[in-house]
Design an enzyme around this catalytic site. Structure first.
Site, PDB file in Angstrom:
ATOM      1  N   LYS A 123      19.183 141.565 143.463  1.00 29.76           N
ATOM      2  CA  LYS A 123      18.659 141.799 144.839  1.00 29.76           C
ATOM      3  C   LYS A 123      17.113 141.564 145.077  1.00 29.76           C
ATOM      4  CE  LYS A 123      21.955 145.534 145.775  1.00 29.76           C
ATOM      5  NZ  LYS A 123      22.866 145.287 146.918  1.00 29.76           N
ATOM      6  N   TYR A 128      27.942 152.496 141.183  1.00 31.37           N
ATOM      7  CA  TYR A 128      28.866 151.153 141.291  1.00 31.37           C
ATOM      8  C   TYR A 128      27.898 150.221 140.528  1.00 31.37           C
ATOM      9  CZ  TYR A 128      30.693 146.887 143.637  1.00 31.37           C
ATOM     10  OH  TYR A 128      31.220 145.600 143.910  1.00 31.37           O
ATOM     11  N   ASP A 183      21.326 150.739 135.543  1.00 33.93           N
ATOM     12  CA  ASP A 183      21.447 149.832 136.437  1.00 33.93           C
ATOM     13  C   ASP A 183      20.846 149.632 137.636  1.00 33.93           C
ATOM     14  OD1 ASP A 183      22.675 148.190 138.440  1.00 33.93           O
ATOM     15  OD2 ASP A 183      24.683 148.753 138.237  1.00 33.93           O
TER      16      ASP A 183
HETATM   17  N1  PMP Z   1      24.991 147.537 140.541  1.00 34.67           N
HETATM   18  C1  PMP Z   1      24.402 148.019 141.747  1.00 34.67           C
HETATM   19  C2  PMP Z   1      23.867 149.369 141.479  1.00 34.67           C
HETATM   20  C3  PMP Z   1      24.751 147.717 142.684  1.00 34.67           C
HETATM   21  O1  PMP Z   1      24.084 148.303 144.009  1.00 34.67           O
HETATM   22  C4  PMP Z   1      25.347 146.546 143.314  1.00 34.67           C
HETATM   23  C5  PMP Z   1      25.506 146.094 144.548  1.00 34.67           C
HETATM   24  N2  PMP Z   1      25.131 146.814 145.667  1.00 34.67           N
HETATM   25  C6  PMP Z   1      25.755 145.713 142.154  1.00 34.67           C
HETATM   26  C7  PMP Z   1      25.473 146.313 140.796  1.00 34.67           C
HETATM   27  C8  PMP Z   1      26.509 144.423 142.148  1.00 34.67           C
HETATM   28  O2  PMP Z   1      25.902 143.484 142.871  1.00 34.67           O
HETATM   29  P1  PMP Z   1      26.270 142.155 143.413  1.00 34.67           P
HETATM   30  O3  PMP Z   1      26.801 142.491 144.785  1.00 34.67           O
HETATM   31  O4  PMP Z   1      25.161 141.146 143.543  1.00 34.67           O
HETATM   32  O5  PMP Z   1      27.288 141.801 142.631  1.00 34.67           O
END
Ligand code: PMP
Length: 427
Positions: free
Chosen positions: A265, A142, A237
């Site tokens: 995060k 994701y 990512d």
């Molecule tokens: N990339 C990864 C690997 C994630 O785990 C997440 C959210 N859990 C995101 C992108 C998206 O981040 P956000 O919820 O801060 O938009």
């Protein structure tokens, strides 16, 4: 939990599904979401003043524990100086330096306000830099709700463009190729077909959105090799894995260097944040130096910078990350042992301060299919059983567990005693 039911009903009048992010709604496990009032260290307190041991930690951000006194103080001091200026501030440079100290592949970086924004911007930049459109991503990974990345795999491994969500036009995902995680051969095949049209490969080097599934070394090595050979941009990512599986992220752990890294995060310590960065030559394509447009009104705001800088400082102190890793390893080993005693087959993945618990005999869990095939019903029963024991795991079988530096041995022991009790109930 009574109070939460009333609050949920009220919220549902005004907010779709009563929540501002779907996973919070408990749809994966059934029941009513619990409304929280405050949190401290490893604990989170609901509106009925019940105290839970928290293994969500705001989905990884609260690595120093909730309301860490030094982080709170830093935020208070920054807030008193003004919340946002929309001008450059020195704190942004300090943050960039601090990140680069740990993740040297981010030669230059830009701060944004969410992981979604980081991934979206990284993809645009990779496309702008290469002048190509196609992007490879992996099923079960994701990258936030970025339109071209909201794609599900079709029946054939190389099926293109199958939007996961209404509102994402087929044209927008037509250049997205979705492949199987940890399947190096599939990637080789895609490159042999589309090689010189591929702008980027986007991957979670440790997947945290199909519960927690680490990449195989050979898989990441193959991605690096193919991207280099074909002039494609390798994007890690690390929104979840950054400062979480290692202070240097998954890239330090595996010794594989991406061209661009996305973070989020932890670097905001609980404030809204994201960052993307990488090779200077690529990053210099961004406006105002280059032609690839990207911007943000609240990007790098001083309060977020204060929370993030202090969080990274605390986490980088000698022995702190090692302690986190040891605690998490003890929790993982304990869960395996207690499940064995209770006669419930489980697999537990663990790296750094992150953990994945799967109700399956089929291990080690390395693929999306194994995750999907695990017993998610049983997970739901485990979740509710643990909740009754005042231990708060993720309300979905496909989410990982996050440990903080304030989870000590006694918190882990209490968790394991509760787990054994619940596992016997659901055996
Ligand atoms: N990339 C990864 C690997 C994630 O785990 C997440 C959210 N859990 C995101 C992108 C998206 O981040 P956000 O919820 O801060 O938009």
């Amino acid at each position: 939990m009574k109070h939460s039911e009333a609050l949920f009903e009220a919220a549902s009048q005004h907010i779709p599904g009563g929540v501002n992010s779907p996973v919070r709604a408990f749809r994966g496990v059934g029941g009513t979401p619990i409304f929280m009032r405050r949190a401290q260290g490893p604990y989170i307190f609901d509106e009925d003043y019940r105290r839970y041991i928290d293994y969500i930690g705001s989905w990884g951000a609260m690595i120093c524990g909730h309301a860490h006194p030094e982080v709170v103080e830093a935020v208070q001091q920054a807030a008193a100086q003004g919340l946002s200026f929309g001008t450059p501030t020195e704190a942004e440079t300090r943050m960039a330096r601090q990140i680069k100290t740990h993740v040297p592949s981010m030669e230059m970086l830009r701060l944004v306000c969410s992981g979604t924004e980081a991934a979206m911007s990284a993809l645009r930049l990779a496309r702008g830099y290469t002048g190509r459109n196609r992007v490879i991503k992996f099923q079960g990974n994701y990258h936030g709700h970025v339109d071209p990345l909201l794609v599900k795999a079709g029946s054939g491994a190389l099926t293109l463009g199958n939007p996961t969500s209404p509102g994402v036009p087929e044209a927008v995902v037509a250049d997205t190729i979705t492949l199987t995680y940890n399947d190096a051969d599939g990637v080789r095949e895609a490159f042999s077909q589309y090689g010189d049209e591929i702008a980027a490969v986007m991957v979670e080097p440790v997947a945290g959105n199909m519960n927690m599934v680490p990449a195989d070394q050979a898989f990441l090595d193959t991605l690096r090799e193919l991207c280099t050979r074909h002039g494609s941009v390798l994007v890690f990512d690390e929104v979840m894995s950054g400062f979480r599986v290692d202070l240097g992220g998954a890239q330090a752990r595996y010794g594989v260097t991406p061209d661009i890294t996305c973070l989020g995060k932890v670097i905001g310590g609980g404030m809204p944040v994201g960052a993307f960065g990488g090779r200077r030559e690529i990053m210099e394509q961004l406006a105002p130096l280059g032609a690839v447009y990207q911007a943000g009104t609240l990007a790098g705001n001083p309060v977020t910078m204060a929370a993030g800088l202090k969080t990274l400082e605390v986490l980088s102190r000698p022995g702190v990350f090692q302690g986190l890793e040891e605690t998490t390893r003890n929790l993982a080993e304990g869960l395996r042992e207690r499940a064995r005693r209770a006669g419930v087959p489980v697999q537990v993945n663990q790296m750094g301060g992150m953990l994945g618990l799967f109700f399956t005999e089929d291990g080690p869990v390395r693929t999306y299919q194994q995750v999907v095939d695990s017993d998610t019903q049983r997970y739901g029963r485990f979740f509710h059983g643990m909740l009754a024991e005042e231990v708060y795991f993720a309300p979905a079988a496909f989410e990982a567990s996050f440990i903080s530096i304030t989870h000590d041995a006694s918190v882990v022991e209490q968790t394991l005693d509760s787990a054994e009790k619940v596992l016997r109930e659901i055996a």
